[in-house]
Design a protein around this motif. Structure first.
Motif, mmCIF file in Angstrom:
data_model
loop_
_atom_site.group_PDB
_atom_site.id
_atom_site.type_symbol
_atom_site.label_atom_id
_atom_site.label_comp_id
_atom_site.label_asym_id
_atom_site.label_seq_id
_atom_site.Cartn_x
_atom_site.Cartn_y
_atom_site.Cartn_z
ATOM 1 N N TRP A 9 0.842 -1.198 0.000
ATOM 2 C CA TRP A 9 0.000 0.000 0.000
ATOM 3 C C TRP A 9 0.874 1.242 0.000
ATOM 4 O O TRP A 9 1.993 1.259 0.493
ATOM 5 C CB TRP A 9 -0.886 0.028 1.249
ATOM 6 C CG TRP A 9 -2.083 -0.872 1.160
ATOM 7 C CD1 TRP A 9 -2.090 -2.220 1.205
ATOM 8 C CD2 TRP A 9 -3.435 -0.465 1.017
ATOM 9 N NE1 TRP A 9 -3.350 -2.703 1.097
ATOM 10 C CE2 TRP A 9 -4.216 -1.643 0.991
ATOM 11 C CE3 TRP A 9 -4.075 0.748 0.917
ATOM 12 C CZ2 TRP A 9 -5.585 -1.623 0.857
ATOM 13 C CZ3 TRP A 9 -5.442 0.774 0.789
ATOM 14 C CH2 TRP A 9 -6.182 -0.399 0.754
ATOM 15 N N ASP A 10 0.337 2.313 -0.578
ATOM 16 C CA ASP A 10 1.021 3.606 -0.544
ATOM 17 C C ASP A 10 1.113 4.064 0.905
ATOM 18 O O ASP A 10 0.083 4.182 1.579
ATOM 19 C CB ASP A 10 0.225 4.631 -1.363
ATOM 20 C CG ASP A 10 0.948 5.956 -1.488
ATOM 21 O OD1 ASP A 10 1.882 6.209 -0.706
ATOM 22 O OD2 ASP A 10 0.540 6.759 -2.361
ATOM 23 N N PRO A 11 2.342 4.323 1.422
ATOM 24 C CA PRO A 11 2.479 4.727 2.830
ATOM 25 C C PRO A 11 1.676 5.965 3.169
ATOM 26 O O PRO A 11 1.323 6.192 4.313
ATOM 27 C CB PRO A 11 3.987 4.964 2.972
ATOM 28 C CG PRO A 11 4.615 4.179 1.866
ATOM 29 C CD PRO A 11 3.634 4.205 0.759
ATOM 30 N N ARG A 12 1.360 6.787 2.183
ATOM 31 C CA ARG A 12 0.618 8.013 2.475
ATOM 32 C C ARG A 12 -0.818 7.714 2.881
ATOM 33 O O ARG A 12 -1.497 8.575 3.451
ATOM 34 C CB ARG A 12 0.630 8.924 1.241
ATOM 35 C CG ARG A 12 1.998 9.527 0.959
ATOM 36 C CD ARG A 12 1.989 10.325 -0.331
ATOM 37 N NE ARG A 12 1.725 9.463 -1.485
ATOM 38 C CZ ARG A 12 1.661 9.905 -2.746
ATOM 39 N NH1 ARG A 12 1.823 11.192 -3.007
ATOM 40 N NH2 ARG A 12 1.428 9.061 -3.735
ATOM 41 N N THR A 13 -1.295 6.490 2.577
ATOM 42 C CA THR A 13 -2.650 6.125 2.965
ATOM 43 C C THR A 13 -2.678 5.397 4.300
ATOM 44 O O THR A 13 -3.745 4.986 4.751
ATOM 45 C CB THR A 13 -3.292 5.233 1.896
ATOM 46 O OG1 THR A 13 -2.609 3.977 1.850
ATOM 47 C CG2 THR A 13 -3.237 5.904 0.538
ATOM 48 N N ARG A 14 -1.548 5.196 4.919
ATOM 49 C CA ARG A 14 -1.492 4.462 6.182
ATOM 50 C C ARG A 14 -2.309 5.172 7.249
ATOM 51 O O ARG A 14 -2.243 6.386 7.405
ATOM 52 C CB ARG A 14 -0.037 4.325 6.631
ATOM 53 C CG ARG A 14 0.143 3.457 7.891
ATOM 54 C CD ARG A 14 1.625 3.308 8.204
ATOM 55 N NE ARG A 14 2.321 2.686 7.082
ATOM 56 C CZ ARG A 14 2.350 1.369 6.871
ATOM 57 N NH1 ARG A 14 1.730 0.547 7.705
ATOM 58 N NH2 ARG A 14 2.990 0.874 5.839
ATOM 59 N N LEU A 15 -3.109 4.410 7.972
ATOM 60 C CA LEU A 15 -3.967 4.949 9.016
ATOM 61 C C LEU A 15 -3.227 4.891 10.349
ATOM 62 O O LEU A 15 -2.861 3.818 10.831
ATOM 63 C CB LEU A 15 -5.263 4.132 9.089
ATOM 64 C CG LEU A 15 -6.382 4.666 9.976
ATOM 65 C CD1 LEU A 15 -6.869 6.021 9.478
ATOM 66 C CD2 LEU A 15 -7.531 3.664 10.010
ATOM 67 N N ARG A 16 -2.999 6.057 10.923
ATOM 68 C CA ARG A 16 -2.290 6.134 12.204
ATOM 69 C C ARG A 16 -3.320 6.297 13.315
ATOM 70 O O ARG A 16 -4.062 7.281 13.338
ATOM 71 C CB ARG A 16 -1.319 7.306 12.210
ATOM 72 C CG ARG A 16 -0.209 7.185 11.156
ATOM 73 C CD ARG A 16 0.604 8.472 11.088
ATOM 74 N NE ARG A 16 -0.240 9.612 10.725
ATOM 75 C CZ ARG A 16 0.176 10.871 10.741
ATOM 76 N NH1 ARG A 16 1.406 11.161 11.132
ATOM 77 N NH2 ARG A 16 -0.644 11.855 10.392
ATOM 78 N N VAL A 17 -3.346 5.315 14.219
ATOM 79 C CA VAL A 17 -4.378 5.258 15.252
ATOM 80 C C VAL A 17 -3.730 5.303 16.625
ATOM 81 O O VAL A 17 -2.734 4.618 16.886
ATOM 82 C CB VAL A 17 -5.221 3.968 15.121
ATOM 83 C CG1 VAL A 17 -6.330 3.946 16.166
ATOM 84 C CG2 VAL A 17 -5.795 3.847 13.716
ATOM 85 N N LEU A 18 -4.317 6.119 17.501
ATOM 86 C CA LEU A 18 -3.935 6.137 18.913
ATOM 87 C C LEU A 18 -5.121 5.615 19.711
ATOM 88 O O LEU A 18 -6.220 6.169 19.636
ATOM 89 C CB LEU A 18 -3.568 7.545 19.376
ATOM 90 C CG LEU A 18 -3.338 7.700 20.886
ATOM 91 C CD1 LEU A 18 -2.126 6.878 21.343
ATOM 92 C CD2 LEU A 18 -3.171 9.168 21.270
ATOM 93 N N LEU A 19 -4.910 4.554 20.462
ATOM 94 C CA LEU A 19 -5.949 3.964 21.294
ATOM 95 C C LEU A 19 -5.703 4.368 22.748
ATOM 96 O O LEU A 19 -4.630 4.095 23.299
ATOM 97 C CB LEU A 19 -5.940 2.436 21.158
ATOM 98 C CG LEU A 19 -6.875 1.659 22.090
ATOM 99 C CD1 LEU A 19 -8.335 2.029 21.824
ATOM 100 C CD2 LEU A 19 -6.651 0.150 21.950
ATOM 101 N N ILE A 20 -6.705 5.008 23.342
ATOM 102 C CA ILE A 20 -6.620 5.367 24.765
ATOM 103 C C ILE A 20 -7.603 4.454 25.492
ATOM 104 O O ILE A 20 -8.813 4.692 25.501
ATOM 105 C CB ILE A 20 -6.954 6.854 25.000
ATOM 106 C CG1 ILE A 20 -6.125 7.749 24.089
ATOM 107 C CG2 ILE A 20 -6.740 7.231 26.457
ATOM 108 C CD1 ILE A 20 -6.465 9.234 24.211
#
Length: 400
Positions: A9-20
């Motif tokens: 996948w194109d790294p620019r589409t990577r979903l960065r998630v922070l779980l609290i």
């Protein structure tokens, strides 16, 4: 914990998630749901809101549990929004707590998920939609802010750029106002011209030190005060004194203003010039031109209490033009160094344009700005205000 899937996948589409999330079981469930999808992602988890707010947030979306050890209910959402207003938030609610999820969306979250009623595809869809909703909200907010700024600037421009009150058909006033390189802010340059019932023409140009809405608003106040005082028939020296009183009363901080004020006689054969910290205007004649004397240069308005400004009498030849200006033109650079154009070379540049091209009135001002920008190798940093008052003796002779 950090995981990444499907490196194609194109790294620019990577979903960065922070779980609290403080519950290990719920955190593991979220991680497994993301792992079951083919979406590239990066997942980071913290157990408390305090840990999440310990530094800048770089995630595209935050998944927030509303039942944390240090934040219960919507208080965590509020603190998160204050800390990182640009980050999308999806809240996690209990199975029987959908009302709280709806309330969270009303309070600023982009979406909510009910625990035990979500799978991987639904989770990813919610995260992606939340990210795009947040981006859309930011674009809309920026658009609204730009609209408000544009309307505010338009109101200020209407005050800074007047409709001169000139009735004499043999007089022509050409003016140009250009915001500096930072075009989102107006400066404090202002000008005006008024012809009284007896044919006397009053003209002025001024510059409030600094840039921004406060300076622009003060410039509007000074111009309107000047116009009102001139129309009331006050003597030239008293007009400057009263305008200074308005400046001192209206300024929010210790600002000062420079002003060049000219009174042209009804027969158009002489003028009186008063300078309050402002450089003298350029007088153009059919054969040549020169800067008027600045020997009676007074102090700027708002600097010395009780200051006085003497007037200089100047004779006028038939076919004259008078150019008033602010420092935005002559403070432009010449070449790549720190050398400035200066008002004397600016005057010589105007005379060169007049001799080489025969331009006059509006075309002359446009060409002056264009050449100053070429010398500056780009747009001028400061605001530019130019006003050129010209008298046409041929039209007057024909009229007679």
């Amino acid at each position: 914990m950090t995981a990444a899937l499907d490196s194609s996948w194109d790294p620019r589409t990577r979903l960065r998630v922070l779980l609290i999330e403080d519950d290990d079981g719920d955190a593991l469930l979220v991680e497994e749901m993301l792992a079951d999808t083919s979406v590239p992602y990066t997942l980071e988890r913290v157990q408390t809101l305090t840990a999440a707010l310990d530094g800048p947030l770089t995630a595209d979306c935050v998944v927030l549990d509303l039942q944390l050890p240090d934040a219960m209910g919507l208080s965590g959402l509020t603190k998160l929004g204050q800390h990182a207003p640009g980050v999308a938030v999806v809240v996690l609610t209990g199975q029987h707590d959908q009302a709280t999820g709806v309330a969270a969306v009303a309070a600023g979250a982009q979406d909510y998920l009910v625990k035990d009623q979500v799978d991987g595809p639904l989770l990813v869809k919610a995260l992606r939609f939340a990210r795009e909703r947040k981006r859309a909200e930011q674009v809309e907010q920026q658009f609204l802010q730009q609209q408000l700024l544009a309307r505010e600037n338009a109101r200020l421009e209407r005050g800074l750029l007047p409709s001169p009150l000139l009735r004499d058909p043999h007089l022509d006033l050409a003016a140009r106002y250009r915001p500096g390189r930072n075009g989102s802010l107006l400066g404090g340059d202002f000008y005006d011209a008024i012809e009284l019932a007896d044919g006397t023409v009053h003209m002025m140009i001024g510059d409030v030190c600094g840039h921004g809405p406060d300076e622009a608003a003060l410039g509007v106040a000074l111009r309107i005060a000047w116009r009102s005082l001139v129309m009331a028939g006050l003597p030239m020296a008293d007009v400057l004194s009263m305008v200074e009183r308005v400046l001192v009363h209206e300024r929010i901080e210790p600002l000062f203003a420079t002003v060049c004020m000219v009174v042209v006689a009804p027969d158009r054969r002489s003028l009186r010039l008063s300078l309050a910290g402002h450089l003298p205007p350029l007088l153009l004649t059919p054969g040549d031109g020169h800067l008027l004397s600045g020997e009676r240069l007074g102090v700027p308005l708002g600097v010395v209490e009780g200051a006085k400004w003497d007037a200089l009498e100047v004779p006028l030849e038939p076919g004259w033009s008078l150019m008033l200006y602010t420092d935005g033109v002559f403070e432009g650079r010449v070449g790549a160094g720190s050398e400035r154009l200066g008002h004397e070379r600016m005057a010589a540049l105007v005379l060169d344009i007049k001799r080489e091209t025969g331009m006059h009135h509006r075309a002359l001002l446009d060409e002056l700005i264009a050449r100053a920008e070429r010398l500056n190798a780009g747009p001028l940093d400061d605001d530019v205000a130019l006003a050129l008052l010209s008298h046409d003796p041929e039209a007057e002779a024909h009229e007679r």
